[in-house]
Design an enzyme around this catalytic site. Structure first.
Site, short mmCIF file in Angstrom:
data_model
loop_
_atom_site.label_atom_id
_atom_site.label_comp_id
_atom_site.label_asym_id
_atom_site.label_seq_id
_atom_site.Cartn_x
_atom_site.Cartn_y
_atom_site.Cartn_z
N GLN A 113 -5.08 4.17 18.21
CA GLN A 113 -6.06 3.96 17.10
C GLN A 113 -6.81 2.73 17.56
OE1 GLN A 113 -3.37 5.64 13.48
NE2 GLN A 113 -4.25 3.56 13.41
N ARG B 136 3.43 7.86 11.21
CA ARG B 136 2.74 7.23 12.73
C ARG B 136 2.79 8.48 13.41
NH1 ARG B 136 1.56 3.44 10.33
NH2 ARG B 136 2.13 1.25 10.44
N ASN C 240 0.85 -1.23 0.07
CA ASN C 240 0.01 0.00 0.04
C ASN C 240 0.94 1.29 -0.04
OD1 ASN C 240 0.76 -0.22 2.65
ND2 ASN C 240 -1.06 -0.52 3.46
N HIS D 200 -7.31 6.67 10.32
CA HIS D 200 -6.03 5.93 9.40
C HIS D 200 -6.71 5.27 8.09
CE1 HIS D 200 -2.26 3.31 10.09
NE2 HIS D 200 -2.23 3.66 8.71
P1 NDP Z 1 10.75 2.21 3.88
O1 NDP Z 1 11.20 1.31 4.76
O2 NDP Z 1 10.82 1.93 2.37
O3 NDP Z 1 11.46 3.53 4.01
C1 NDP Z 1 11.67 4.08 5.18
C2 NDP Z 1 12.93 5.09 5.13
O4 NDP Z 1 13.05 5.67 6.31
C3 NDP Z 1 14.18 4.41 4.50
O5 NDP Z 1 14.77 5.08 3.65
C4 NDP Z 1 15.09 4.67 5.82
O6 NDP Z 1 16.39 4.71 5.77
C5 NDP Z 1 14.56 6.11 6.53
N1 NDP Z 1 14.64 6.32 7.86
C6 NDP Z 1 14.73 5.44 8.85
N2 NDP Z 1 15.00 6.27 9.89
C7 NDP Z 1 15.04 7.47 9.39
C8 NDP Z 1 15.28 8.59 10.36
N3 NDP Z 1 15.43 8.87 11.51
N4 NDP Z 1 15.19 9.86 9.62
C9 NDP Z 1 15.11 9.79 8.13
N5 NDP Z 1 14.97 8.68 7.39
C10 NDP Z 1 15.14 7.61 8.38
O7 NDP Z 1 9.29 2.45 4.49
P2 NDP Z 1 8.13 2.88 3.46
O8 NDP Z 1 8.41 4.07 2.71
O9 NDP Z 1 7.33 1.66 3.12
O10 NDP Z 1 7.13 3.28 4.88
C11 NDP Z 1 7.42 4.32 5.78
C12 NDP Z 1 6.40 4.31 6.89
O11 NDP Z 1 5.13 4.71 6.51
C13 NDP Z 1 6.29 2.86 7.60
O12 NDP Z 1 7.45 2.83 8.52
C14 NDP Z 1 4.99 3.01 8.30
O13 NDP Z 1 5.08 3.56 9.37
C15 NDP Z 1 4.26 3.97 7.57
N6 NDP Z 1 3.13 3.48 6.58
C16 NDP Z 1 1.93 4.18 6.71
C17 NDP Z 1 0.87 3.77 6.37
C18 NDP Z 1 -0.36 4.30 6.32
O14 NDP Z 1 -1.35 3.60 6.04
N7 NDP Z 1 -0.38 5.64 6.67
C19 NDP Z 1 1.07 2.42 5.48
C20 NDP Z 1 2.44 2.02 5.14
C21 NDP Z 1 3.32 2.66 5.72
P3 NDP Z 1 17.25 3.32 5.83
O15 NDP Z 1 17.01 2.38 4.79
O16 NDP Z 1 18.69 4.07 5.97
O17 NDP Z 1 16.88 2.58 7.27
#
Ligand code: NDP
Length: 384
Positions: free
Chosen positions: A314, A285, A147, A333
């Site tokens: 939630q 989140r 998603n 959400h």
């Molecule tokens: P990904 O794992 O593809 O991307 C997360 C990115 O965040 C990675 O590039 C990671 O870097 C980076 N990161 C980690 N820690 C930090 C930080 N402290 N500062 C900046 N960047 C950081 O995840 P997604 O894009 O798929 O999803 C992101 C988040 O979205 C999920 O964790 C989830 O909580 C949320 N989500 C929400 C949904 C909704 O329905 N609203 C549905 C799906 C997801 P690195 O690779 O170096 O760790």
């Protein structure tokens, strides 16, 4: 025979839909990184059906019954007397969605000696105590990418909703009015603004790609920098940390995972360093912010708008400050649970279950915890 407890959001208040707005959904074959969409041996639902609620049962009722397994589906998830907590004691598998999370705390894990698999139908397994899962050898898996684009579309929608001040204008129209000045006194064009994403992962990158044609100045921060090619392609400026990003932009879209480094990141101090009149959209989140600090910044005018679809807990209580704070465009959400997304993550849930029951390898991109440690996507997303 295994017992599965599936915690899903309640059915629509006016009943499970007898028909849908559209007859089909587009077929997506692969994700932007080239990985393939879920590929279970078969599915027992029609893509486009409502699957994420109790009656939908993620389209898996027949699958469990045919396998001779016990399936309990409930939306009653909170508190020691909840059906979830009662059924958990002899469950082998728990399935839950982030939109209606069954919080799997250490205490609950301790009450479930048979638990072997905690499966997130969707993305984001922070509702599971991952340390406790590692200690107990429980496998945690989610349906990575299922998603991500759904959420990216929602984030772009909410950025436009805030900047263009859609909500008050719609309210005037719906309530029979035509007061243009009231509609536009808070409305701007996005064009020319500085827009930044926190984390350029799957969702963050998709947001950047979708915003590029709006002729905005794009910025990002991430623990890992994008390749020079991608930065050039998107014409996006890298910032080494969140502090540098937020003081350089008008709009921030949050896409970082929730863990120690991001918990309560948007506190009074960070908000105070932003440009006056900034906008925040958070589809990552709710716990990455301090809710009262967000509400206070909206009241003072430090923030011009806040939107998103993630809260904590939630569902949130009726008096949660985000329900009534000014200039908000919050939704429950919902971003990652469109009917289109449900078809993908229901199929992915089945794919993971098929591997689990067959004792074969679960795709590494679906794994968060396995064999007592963070694994696959979990080792990348939830590192300390
Ligand atoms: P990904 O794992 O593809 O991307 C997360 C990115 O965040 C990675 O590039 C990671 O870097 C980076 N990161 C980690 N820690 C930090 C930080 N402290 N500062 C900046 N960047 C950081 O995840 P997604 O894009 O798929 O999803 C992101 C988040 O979205 C999920 O964790 C989830 O909580 C949320 N989500 C929400 C949904 C909704 O329905 N609203 C549905 C799906 C997801 P690195 O690779 O170096 O760790």
């Amino acid at each position: 025979m295994a017992k599965c407890v599936m915690v899903l959001y309640p059915d629509p208040v006016d009943g499970y839909p007898p028909k849908y707005a559209r007859d089909s959904i587009p077929t997506i074959k692969s994700y932007p990184d080239g990985s393939t969409v879920p590929s279970p041996s078969s599915i027992d639902f029609t893509p486009g059906e409502l699957l994420g609620c109790v009656s939908g049962a993620l389209g898996l009722r027949k699958f469990f019954e045919d396998g001779g397994h016990e399936l309990v589906v409930t939306s009653d998830k909170d508190g020691p007397d909840s059906e979830f907590e009662r059924e958990l004691v002899d469950a082998d598998i728990v399935i839950s969605q982030p939109f209606w999370p069954a919080y799997l705390t250490k205490e609950r894990i301790d009450k479930a000696p048979n638990l072997k698999l905690a499966l997130t139908a969707g993305i984001g397994s922070d509702h599971v105590d991952l340390d406790a899962a590692q200690q107990r050898g429980i496998t945690v898996a989610e349906v990575t990418y299922s998603n991500s684009i759904s959420v990216a579309e929602h984030a772009v929608m909410q950025i436009l909703t805030l900047v263009r001040s859609f909500v008050p204008s719609h309210r005037w129209a719906a309530e029979g009015g035509w007061n243009i000045a009231d509609c536009v006194e808070h409305a701007y064009d996005l064009e020319g603004m500085d827009v930044g994403v926190i984390a350029a992962g799957r969702i963050g990158r998709a947001v950047l790609r979708r915003l590029a044609p709006f002729d905005v100045n794009l910025h990002y921060t991430d623990t890992r920098r994008l390749s020079p090619d991608v930065e050039k392609q998107l014409n996006v400026t890298f910032h080494p940390d969140v502090e540098s990003l937020v003081r350089s932009v008008d709009v921030v879209s949050v896409h970082s995972p929730l863990y120690d480094a991001t918990r309560q990141m948007f506190n009074e101090r960070l908000l105070g360093t932003m440009r006056r009149g900034s906008y925040i959209v958070n589809t990552a989140r709710g716990e990455e912010t301090v809710p009262e600090a967000i509400a206070a910044a909206l009241r003072s005018g430090q923030l011009a708008g806040y939107a998103g679809d993630v809260w904590y807990p939630q569902p949130p209580p009726a008096d949660h400050p985000w329900r009534t704070m000014p200039n908000n465009a919050m939704t429950p959400h919902v971003s990652g649970t469109t009917l289109s997304a449900q078809a993908r993550y229901a199929a992915g849930t089945r794919e993971i279950l098929e591997s689990f029951f067959a004792g074969t390898t679960i795709r590494p991109e679906y794994l968060i915890v396995e064999g007592g440690k963070l694994a696959g996507t979990g080792a990348l997303s939830y590192q300390k």
